[in-house]
Design a protein around this motif. Structure first.
Motif, mmCIF file in Angstrom:
data_model
loop_
_atom_site.group_PDB
_atom_site.id
_atom_site.type_symbol
_atom_site.label_atom_id
_atom_site.label_comp_id
_atom_site.label_asym_id
_atom_site.label_seq_id
_atom_site.Cartn_x
_atom_site.Cartn_y
_atom_site.Cartn_z
ATOM 1 N N ARG A 581 28.572 -11.687 52.512
ATOM 2 C CA ARG A 581 29.297 -12.950 52.344
ATOM 3 C C ARG A 581 28.550 -13.880 51.395
ATOM 4 O O ARG A 581 29.166 -14.611 50.612
ATOM 5 C CB ARG A 581 29.484 -13.632 53.701
ATOM 6 N N ARG A 582 27.226 -13.867 51.458
ATOM 7 C CA ARG A 582 26.429 -14.748 50.588
ATOM 8 C C ARG A 582 26.576 -14.343 49.130
ATOM 9 O O ARG A 582 26.698 -15.200 48.241
ATOM 10 C CB ARG A 582 24.966 -14.696 51.023
ATOM 11 N N ILE A 583 26.594 -13.051 48.865
ATOM 12 C CA ILE A 583 26.747 -12.584 47.481
ATOM 13 C C ILE A 583 28.139 -12.926 46.963
ATOM 14 O O ILE A 583 28.299 -13.390 45.827
ATOM 15 C CB ILE A 583 26.474 -11.070 47.407
ATOM 16 N N LEU A 584 29.158 -12.708 47.788
ATOM 17 C CA LEU A 584 30.517 -13.061 47.368
ATOM 18 C C LEU A 584 30.641 -14.563 47.120
ATOM 19 O O LEU A 584 31.333 -14.991 46.191
ATOM 20 C CB LEU A 584 31.521 -12.617 48.438
ATOM 21 N N ARG A 585 29.943 -15.360 47.942
ATOM 22 C CA ARG A 585 30.010 -16.811 47.741
ATOM 23 C C ARG A 585 29.343 -17.213 46.429
ATOM 24 O O ARG A 585 29.768 -18.164 45.768
ATOM 25 C CB ARG A 585 29.342 -17.527 48.920
ATOM 26 N N LYS A 627 38.564 -4.973 47.452
ATOM 27 C CA LYS A 627 38.604 -3.552 47.817
ATOM 28 C C LYS A 627 37.651 -2.721 46.962
ATOM 29 O O LYS A 627 37.095 -1.719 47.436
ATOM 30 C CB LYS A 627 40.034 -3.022 47.687
ATOM 31 N N LEU A 628 37.457 -3.109 45.714
ATOM 32 C CA LEU A 628 36.549 -2.364 44.846
ATOM 33 C C LEU A 628 35.091 -2.777 45.048
ATOM 34 O O LEU A 628 34.184 -1.953 44.915
ATOM 35 C CB LEU A 628 36.936 -2.580 43.376
ATOM 36 N N TYR A 629 34.872 -4.050 45.378
ATOM 37 C CA TYR A 629 33.500 -4.563 45.441
ATOM 38 C C TYR A 629 32.864 -4.393 46.816
ATOM 39 O O TYR A 629 31.643 -4.216 46.907
ATOM 40 C CB TYR A 629 33.492 -6.034 45.052
ATOM 41 N N LEU A 630 33.663 -4.444 47.893
ATOM 42 C CA LEU A 630 33.088 -4.342 49.233
ATOM 43 C C LEU A 630 32.390 -2.992 49.470
ATOM 44 O O LEU A 630 31.294 -2.971 50.029
ATOM 45 C CB LEU A 630 34.169 -4.579 50.285
ATOM 46 N N PRO A 631 32.977 -1.840 49.077
ATOM 47 C CA PRO A 631 32.221 -0.594 49.243
ATOM 48 C C PRO A 631 30.900 -0.600 48.470
ATOM 49 O O PRO A 631 29.897 -0.055 48.935
ATOM 50 C CB PRO A 631 33.182 0.472 48.695
ATOM 51 N N GLU A 632 30.890 -1.222 47.292
ATOM 52 C CA GLU A 632 29.647 -1.313 46.521
ATOM 53 C C GLU A 632 28.631 -2.190 47.243
ATOM 54 O O GLU A 632 27.436 -1.861 47.269
ATOM 55 C CB GLU A 632 29.946 -1.881 45.137
ATOM 56 N N LEU A 633 29.083 -3.277 47.841
ATOM 57 C CA LEU A 633 28.168 -4.115 48.616
ATOM 58 C C LEU A 633 27.626 -3.356 49.819
ATOM 59 O O LEU A 633 26.470 -3.529 50.199
ATOM 60 C CB LEU A 633 28.890 -5.381 49.079
ATOM 61 N N GLY A 634 28.475 -2.532 50.433
ATOM 62 C CA GLY A 634 28.012 -1.756 51.575
ATOM 63 C C GLY A 634 26.941 -0.749 51.205
ATOM 64 O O GLY A 634 26.015 -0.503 51.983
ATOM 65 N N GLU A 635 27.051 -0.162 50.013
ATOM 66 C CA GLU A 635 26.082 0.851 49.593
ATOM 67 C C GLU A 635 24.845 0.250 48.931
ATOM 68 O O GLU A 635 23.737 0.752 49.094
ATOM 69 C CB GLU A 635 26.755 1.826 48.620
ATOM 70 N N ARG A 636 25.040 -0.838 48.148
ATOM 71 C CA ARG A 636 23.938 -1.391 47.352
ATOM 72 C C ARG A 636 23.552 -2.798 47.789
ATOM 73 O O ARG A 636 22.948 -3.544 47.023
ATOM 74 C CB ARG A 636 24.348 -1.444 45.879
ATOM 75 N N GLY A 637 23.893 -3.152 49.029
ATOM 76 C CA GLY A 637 23.629 -4.504 49.493
ATOM 77 C C GLY A 637 22.169 -4.903 49.391
ATOM 78 O O GLY A 637 21.828 -5.985 48.890
ATOM 79 N N ALA A 638 21.265 -4.009 49.842
ATOM 80 C CA ALA A 638 19.834 -4.320 49.803
ATOM 81 C C ALA A 638 19.333 -4.432 48.363
ATOM 82 O O ALA A 638 18.537 -5.316 48.024
ATOM 83 C CB ALA A 638 19.056 -3.235 50.549
ATOM 84 N N GLU A 639 19.826 -3.539 47.495
ATOM 85 C CA GLU A 639 19.407 -3.579 46.087
ATOM 86 C C GLU A 639 19.869 -4.870 45.415
ATOM 87 O O GLU A 639 19.104 -5.517 44.687
ATOM 88 C CB GLU A 639 19.993 -2.369 45.365
#
Length: 737
Positions: A581-585, A627-639
């Motif tokens: 949520r912080r990154i999306l904000r 829909k395109l960005y949430l899977p990327e956040l799930g995989e690369r959130g820490a990075e």
């Protein structure tokens, strides 16, 4: 022989020796009941359908899914039952709807099995009150009648029925253990599906917990299925719809079809006489085929682009129809006994029914202006440019672009150019075409790019002289004219020193740029600059810089909105992380409450002000972005978190690498829509200013969509010596004075 084979042999021998007898009444009742009510959701479906058959205008449901304490209660304000009617409850094949037509699909209940099956596998209590009568109750457990008589609790309304189900599947322990946490979601789906077919009914669903009841669903009566759809799923995708009311004798279709569509197939609801159909039914598939063969999939929601064209922007996702359609046919033409869940049916005239529904779809597509889908062309304006952008390389501190131009030495078999008809000259002047087709001596013309045409073999060309085979260097501007090749390069600085000749045909700007040969000899080249592509390049870099700066400094300017998007459970699970949520904000996307269900709905409170298309009510771009960005956040959130934590100084390149793909495409689209267009007249000062803006960009060679910003027309080698005597201006001044 294996143990399994031995057991089978022993069982077969025992079966042969034993007599063939009837199953016990309890066993047969359990088997039959397990087929009629396989899940808690199916129990709710049968009870809610009974309430609808009773004419209920309000249906309230309470459910407890705690392991070992599963229970269900359905209360309605239907006509109720008298004591005599209630006295027959629990007997199999007993029903008040047993007419010949009802068996074929006139009412939901017709088998007389639902309550008997529930009573055989659960503890069933039915409390009912008819108009101007007392309240009576009947309790059944494992098929046995426990009590029949006056109820302890009186039905508060003037008439209605309350059905309580406890000890769900106590007689089938394996089935009871399999109820799981998905039972609540499945029950909610049952009510939502029925509500769309019965919009005039009020619905509520409560989850009973030790801490108190929690409201899961509350639906007020609506005027039509569209109003109920908005109450269930929100307004996304149904801001513009076409109401459907078509009748032909006893045949009728009511409901709506959205003109906007959605990026998923989640909201397609089709009923026959009120019975919901599986999405894999033939009627659903027939509608899907009609929409897939039309332009709806690519142009739905593009109001600015229709009816002039049936082709949407190539970045748009496929669009699927949103519809709620209830087909009414004569009850004798439907057989609802194919499936215990009553979601598959047989039809007396299936061909006529399919044709009737398809005709409704065709009428909608015709009225809405969705023609047949255009076949994709071999080359699109975005990706089919005959010139391939050049790869930039640093040389002596200056960014350069390389292009190969043809020599004036034509191949022996080169045909003479055909006469040009000036009648339809798109340039309005022949001199540009003459430069390309009839080069003067010592001029290097450039032709249109075309793969598969090798250069002429004149004995001097080597293996590296064919740009068509140079796949490792995609920066070459490939050509098609025959003849040996000659390299010419343009530096980034050459644009800043460009000599602007003027606008041509209100589309192009002619310039003279400094260039170099492979031996670093200076050369002058005439280039034709695309005014739209050049302005688009200048604009998109400004937009991208502003977005990246807003992310890096967490200062993104936003626009407040009240939107709602639909996500899958997997996509919504990513939002449970505060980091996501912080990154999306930081990107300007504020998210609010998440409403769980089979289709999770998420409130969006703000979007980046620079990308106004994300604020559109149809939420098409916003939904695609998430829909395109949430899977990327799930995989690369820490990075991504680590990159954000290390941002300092000029972080544009690193930030742009994190930008959602849809934001990049929207930035490109914004730059394209706002750029100078063909037919826009530019004077000398405006043309020079445009070239100067292009020179200030980081990537001046291509537009936002990858098309080249200019085409080299010809070059003049500067290998001739200047034989003119220099003027002695001091002596000339002295002689004049």
């Amino acid at each position: 022989m294996s143990r399994r084979s031995t057991r089978r042999s022993d069982a077969a021998a025992a079966t042969t020796a034993a007599a063939i007898n009837h199953l016990s009444a309890q066993t047969s009742a359990t088997l039959r009941s397990s087929l009629v009510i396989p899940t808690l959701a199916q129990i709710l479906s049968e009870l809610a359908q009974n309430s609808l058959d009773a004419g209920a205008k309000r249906i309230d449901v309470w459910i407890n899914v705690a392991p070992g304490d599963e229970s269900l209660r359905v209360q309605d304000d239907g006509v109720g039952m008298s004591r005599e009617q209630l006295g027959r409850i629990g007997e199999r094949y007993v029903t008040s709807k047993g007419s010949a037509t009802s068996v074929l699909g006139d009412t939901y209940g017709f088998r007389g099995e639902a309550l008997a099956s529930i009573g055989a596998l659960c503890l069933l209590e039915v409390t009912s009150r008819a108009a101007k009568a007392d309240t009576f109750a009947r309790v059944i457990k494992n098929g046995n009648i426990i009590y029949t008589g006056k109820a302890r609790d009186t039905v508060t309304s003037q008439h209605g029925t309350t059905v309580s189900v406890r000890d769900v599947f106590a007689a089938v322990p394996v089935r009871q253990a399999a109820l799981g946490s998905g039972a609540l979601t499945a029950c909610r789906k049952v009510l939502e599906t029925l509500a769309l077919a019965w919009p005039a009914v009020a619905w509520s669903l409560w989850e009973e917990r030790p801490s108190g009841a929690r409201k899961v669903l509350g639906l007020r009566p609506a005027k039509n299925s569209l109003g109920m759809f908005k109450a269930v799923y929100g307004s996304a995708g149904v801001e513009k719809v076409q109401s459907v009311r078509v009748s032909s004798g006893q045949w009728r279709v009511d409901g709506f079809i959205s003109l906007e569509g959605a990026v998923t197939k989640a909201h397609q609801h089709l009923y026959v006489n009120g019975f919901p159909l599986d999405t894999a039914s033939e009627l659903h598939l027939a509608i899907a085929r009609r929409f897939a063969s039309s332009a709806f999939a690519t142009t739905a929601g593009d109001w600015d682009e229709r009816p002039q064209t049936n082709r949407a922007s190539p970045r748009r996702p496929e669009r699927y129809p949103i519809y709620v359609l209830n087909v009414t046919v004569p009850p004798e033409g439907v057989d609802a006994t194919y499936d215990p869940k009553k979601r598959q049916h047989g039809y007396r005239d299936a061909g006529r029914l399919t044709a009737f529904v398809v005709t409704v779809a065709d009428e909608f597509l015709q009225r809405a202006g969705f023609g047949r889908r255009e076949a994709p062309s071999e080359r699109t304006p975005t990706k089919g440019s005959p010139l391939v952008p050049a790869k930039r390389r640093a040389e002596e501190g200056s960014e350069r672009i390389a292009t190969r131009l043809f020599s004036s030495r034509a191949a022996p078999d080169t045909a003479s150019p055909e006469p040009v008809d000036d009648t339809n000259d798109p340039f309005g002047r022949r001199w540009i075409r003459d430069i390309v087709t009839q080069p003067a001596p010592n001029v290097f013309p450039v032709g249109r790019g075309q793969r598969g045409i090798p250069p002429a073999d004149d004995g001097d060309a080597g293996p590296d002289d064919n740009p068509l085979e140079d796949d490792d260097n995609p920066t070459l501007l490939t050509t098609a004219l025959r003849g040996p090749l000659s390299d010419v390069t343009f530096s980034h600085d050459s644009l800043a020193d460009a000599v602007v000749l003027g606008q041509v045909d209100r589309k192009f700007i002619c310039c003279v740029l400094r260039a170099e040969t492979p031996t670093h000899e200076p050369t002058a080249a005439l280039v034709i600059l695309d005014q739209h592509a050049a302005d688009e390049r200048a604009a998109v870099e400004g937009i991208m810089d502003e977005l990246c700066a807003g992310f890096a400094g967490d200062t993104m300017a936003v626009t407040d909105v009240e939107l709602r998007v639909v996500l899958t459970r997997e996509e919504a699970a990513v939002l449970e992380s505060t980091a996501a949520r912080r990154i999306l904000r930081r990107w300007g996307i504020g998210l609010g409450e998440v409403m769980s269900g089979e289709y999770v709905q998420v409130d969006v409170t703000c979007v980046p002000a620079l990308l106004e298309r994300l604020a559109r009510k149809d939420t098409a771009e916003l939904t695609r972005l998430l829909k395109l960005y949430l899977p990327e956040l799930g995989e690369r959130g820490a990075e991504i978190d680590a990159v954000v934590a290390g941002l300092d100084g000029d972080a544009r390149a690193r930030v742009q690498a994190l930008m959602p793909r849809e934001m990049v495409e929207l930035a490109n689209s914004k730059a394209c829509r706002g750029a100078i267009m063909f037919e826009d007249k530019l004077d000398a000062e405006q043309s020079a200013r445009l070239v100067a803006r292009l020179a200030d960009t980081r990537t001046p060679w291509v537009c936002a969509h990858g098309r080249p910003t200019f085409v080299p027309a010809c070059a003049w080698p500067s290998d001739k010596k200047n034989y003119k005597r220099p003027i002695d201006w001091a002596k000339w001044k002295h002689n004049v004075l």
